[in-house]
Each structure stands twice: as C-alpha cells, then as structure tokens.
Scaffold this active site. Sequence first.
Site, PDB file in Angstrom:
ATOM      1  N   GLY A  72     -17.424 -14.784  22.407  1.00 22.40           N
ATOM      2  CA  GLY A  72     -18.874 -14.815  22.413  1.00 22.40           C
ATOM      3  C   GLY A  72     -19.379 -15.641  23.579  1.00 22.40           C
ATOM      4  O   GLY A  72     -18.612 -16.242  24.329  1.00 22.40           O
ATOM      5  N   GLN A  74     -21.917 -16.466  27.102  1.00 20.01           N
ATOM      6  CA  GLN A  74     -22.343 -15.884  28.365  1.00 20.01           C
ATOM      7  C   GLN A  74     -21.274 -16.074  29.438  1.00 20.01           C
ATOM      8  O   GLN A  74     -20.085 -15.939  29.158  1.00 20.01           O
ATOM      9  CB  GLN A  74     -23.669 -16.541  28.776  1.00 20.01           C
ATOM     10  CG  GLN A  74     -24.796 -16.366  27.773  1.00 20.01           C
ATOM     11  CD  GLN A  74     -25.567 -15.076  27.980  1.00 20.01           C
ATOM     12  OE1 GLN A  74     -25.436 -14.402  28.997  1.00 20.01           O
ATOM     13  NE2 GLN A  74     -26.398 -14.715  27.006  1.00 20.01           N
ATOM     14  N   ILE A  75     -21.694 -16.393  30.643  1.00 20.80           N
ATOM     15  CA  ILE A  75     -20.759 -16.560  31.753  1.00 20.80           C
ATOM     16  C   ILE A  75     -20.458 -18.052  31.963  1.00 20.80           C
ATOM     17  O   ILE A  75     -21.330 -18.899  31.790  1.00 20.80           O
ATOM     18  CB  ILE A  75     -21.320 -15.937  33.052  1.00 20.80           C
ATOM     19  CG1 ILE A  75     -20.265 -15.950  34.166  1.00 20.80           C
ATOM     20  CG2 ILE A  75     -22.605 -16.635  33.487  1.00 20.80           C
ATOM     21  CD1 ILE A  75     -20.671 -15.139  35.390  1.00 20.80           C
ATOM     22  N   TYR A  77     -17.384 -20.921  34.088  1.00 17.00           N
ATOM     23  CA  TYR A  77     -16.345 -21.097  35.112  1.00 17.00           C
ATOM     24  C   TYR A  77     -15.212 -21.942  34.558  1.00 17.00           C
ATOM     25  O   TYR A  77     -15.441 -22.907  33.823  1.00 17.00           O
ATOM     26  CB  TYR A  77     -16.939 -21.779  36.346  1.00 17.00           C
ATOM     27  CG  TYR A  77     -15.908 -22.250  37.347  1.00 17.00           C
ATOM     28  CD1 TYR A  77     -15.220 -21.328  38.147  1.00 17.00           C
ATOM     29  CD2 TYR A  77     -15.600 -23.599  37.481  1.00 17.00           C
ATOM     30  CE1 TYR A  77     -14.257 -21.758  39.058  1.00 17.00           C
ATOM     31  CE2 TYR A  77     -14.655 -24.033  38.401  1.00 17.00           C
ATOM     32  CZ  TYR A  77     -13.976 -23.100  39.172  1.00 17.00           C
ATOM     33  OH  TYR A  77     -13.024 -23.526  40.071  1.00 17.00           O
ATOM     34  N   GLY A 151     -12.096 -21.056  22.445  1.00 13.59           N
ATOM     35  CA  GLY A 151     -12.363 -22.414  22.015  1.00 13.59           C
ATOM     36  C   GLY A 151     -13.350 -23.139  22.891  1.00 13.59           C
ATOM     37  O   GLY A 151     -14.497 -22.703  23.042  1.00 13.59           O
ATOM     38  N   CYS A 169     -23.597 -20.381  31.085  1.00 18.32           N
ATOM     39  CA  CYS A 169     -23.984 -20.001  29.729  1.00 18.32           C
ATOM     40  C   CYS A 169     -25.284 -19.207  29.709  1.00 18.32           C
ATOM     41  O   CYS A 169     -26.001 -19.173  28.701  1.00 18.32           O
ATOM     42  CB  CYS A 169     -24.092 -21.224  28.824  1.00 18.32           C
ATOM     43  SG  CYS A 169     -22.600 -22.230  28.824  1.00 18.32           S
TER      44      CYS A 169
END
Length: 212
Positions: A72, A74-75, A77, A151, A169
């Site tokens: 789940g 968003q994006i 790094y 996690g 996010c």
Amino acid sequence: MKNKIIFFRDLGLEQWSKTVNKMNNFILSRSFYTFDEIWFVEHYAIFTQGQNHQKDNIDFIHNIPIVNADRGGQITYHGPGQQVVYFLIDLKYRKINIRQLIDIMQTIVIETLHHFSIRANIEKKKPGVYINKKKICSLGLRIKKGSSLHGLALNVNMDLTPFTYINPCGDINIKMTQIKDFNSKITLEDTRTILIKKLSKFLDVIMIKKKQ
C-alpha cells in the site's frame, strides 16, 4: 512456543527485487508451523511506487530505477543508509489486525528514537513517524494469506537528495529527515539493536537471530 518467538534476519545491502522475491516466496510457502520472521535490510538506490500511487510511465528518475510495488501507499525512495524492516507476521495467528500492526511499527520507531534522545511523533491521517513536521520513517504494508509483507523504512545515515525528485508518499509538502541530522554518531547497527529490543517488548516475543 511458536507465538513467543520471532526470528530475525540481517540481510545486509541487497537489491530490492531480490528481497521482495524472497519475501513473497516465504509467504507463499509458509504453513501453520512456520515461525514469523522480521528482516532487516538496506537497498541499493531505487524508487518504489505503492498501489495507491498513480503510476508514471518511466523507468528511471535521475538514473535511479523506478518500480511498482505490491504494498500500500504511494511513492518512496530506498537507498544505502536507510534501515528497512520487513514484517512477515501471521496476523490471524497472533490476533493482530493491520491497524494494530501499524501502531506497533510506529511505536517501536518512536521508542527507538527516544532511546537516542530524539523526540518524534505521529501525524493524524499521515502514516509514518515525524520530527518537527519532517518525515523520518515511512510505512507500507500488504496482507497475503493472512500474513503481512513489507514494513517500514527508517532514515538513518543516507543521501536524502533523491527524495527531492519526488513527492514522498504522494505529498508535495513532505520533507524528509534522518537520524544523522540529530546525532551523526548513531550507526545502522546501533539503530537495529534498539529496534530489535523494542520489537521484543511491544510484540511480547523473544527475538532470535536466524542464520542466512
């Protein structure tokens, strides 16, 4: 006995795709008798897009690979100097729901930072852990066969520049920070040691290191 023990592994520095393949294989092959595990790992530089992120039709951002993840969120790094912790937990067996697991994850990070005299907090409706409105730890989970995958990612001593290439996010207002900004002497090993102690406490288990 099984519910009182969780094995943990220190995978070192590893390609994200390799770790994720091992994680999925672990979940698919586990049975009722399989002990839960928690994995500690660093990843080579990579952007991962969660299921809630509108996918970009590109393969690289500033020469850093970008891939789709089945978690789940968003994006975000990942890169060396960031402590990633994967929770391979049978939630049904432990009678823990996903909300409770998220609360535990956030709590162990806040408690770990507090151990190093760093005050952190959570923000309403924003999963993760923050210091002075800046994000230091991101969360992303998936449930498969009643067990958790993925996690948290705690920034310890890394190059934060790639975060400026994205909206972490999915939020244009989020700025990132790391433990190094508050105490440059704290290492990944120091952080990992305290995280393990806090996991033992809040999951009420004995953490046992498993050989690779």
